[in-house]
Design an enzyme around this catalytic site. Sequence first.
Site, short mmCIF file in Angstrom:
data_model
loop_
_atom_site.label_atom_id
_atom_site.label_comp_id
_atom_site.label_asym_id
_atom_site.label_seq_id
_atom_site.Cartn_x
_atom_site.Cartn_y
_atom_site.Cartn_z
N TYR A 1 1.03 -1.04 -0.10
CA TYR A 1 -0.09 -0.01 0.04
C TYR A 1 0.97 1.00 0.02
CZ TYR A 1 -4.18 -2.97 1.09
OH TYR A 1 -4.86 -3.97 1.02
N HIS B 1 -1.45 -12.14 0.61
CA HIS B 1 -2.13 -11.16 -0.17
C HIS B 1 -2.78 -11.93 -1.40
CE1 HIS B 1 -2.15 -6.54 -0.60
NE2 HIS B 1 -3.45 -7.03 -0.85
N SER C 1 -22.94 4.44 -5.91
CA SER C 1 -24.41 4.74 -6.25
C SER C 1 -24.92 6.16 -5.83
CB SER C 1 -25.13 3.58 -5.85
OG SER C 1 -25.28 3.66 -4.37
#
Length: 293
Positions: free
Chosen positions: A53, A128, A216
């Site tokens: 990350y 991962h 949305s």
Amino acid sequence: MRYRVLGDVRVGAIGLGAMPLSIEGHPDEARAVATVHAALDAGVTLLDTADSYHPPGGAPGAGERLVARALATYGGRTEDVLVATKGGRGRTADGGWTVDGRPAHLRRAAEASARRLGVAQIGLYQLHKPDPAVPYAESLGAIRELLDAGTVRLAGISNVDTEQILLAREILGDRLVSVQNRYSAAVRTSEAELRLCAELGLAFMPWSPLGGISRSSLDGVSRLEEDPRFGAFHRVARVRGVSPQRVALAWLLTRSETVLPIPGASRPETARDSAAAAELVLDTQELAELDVR
């Protein structure tokens, strides 16, 4: 805050996915740390990150270092906080993702993660993603070695199918405590994995648990009402006077007693809103409406 378990560790039922705090588009240091602190203040005790990350072209471990700094500067208790990290993926300079499940790489990666986190033992270390170039049993064998060596306390796997979960259980035994797959109102392709985790007593940690719901909310009410998957979450949210994201997380908690969502956040207010989902109890009628596909 309600609680769920990871092996013999009790954690808040809602965790914090720290990925947005350290990849491209991440907030500045002050806001990122404030976001972690807000989650901790709200009762979150599971922080999820990974060595991969970091922004494209950056060095591995930016997310782990950020989590370590946030914990070090927090004014409250951190003894009960479980930091979960992951190894076996990397980033390319153009923003892509790589996979490396070689045992030697995983051993080095875990040791480097422990140093960056400033811990003698990683609380939860997750493989991962399966590497198609490496037999999965070999990658899992490296995780077992890390457990045996004490580098890692508990183990998890991510982005897996049911056969891989069963293989991991065979190799890691009861030190395998979690599975992290993509799952949300919009993406329910891991139903079989969720059910298997419930049977085995493994925590099922949905990544991107707000996928679809967050997007949305930009479409307007008329579009939402036309889509039964998302419209229902917004309708229930309006009646309850809460965000549709909070409703989505509360719904996820009802899917199984072992579900432990880890929504991402990049602002303190978002982290607080997500954590509050642990206290939102949906009734039978609401659940029936939300379960429309």
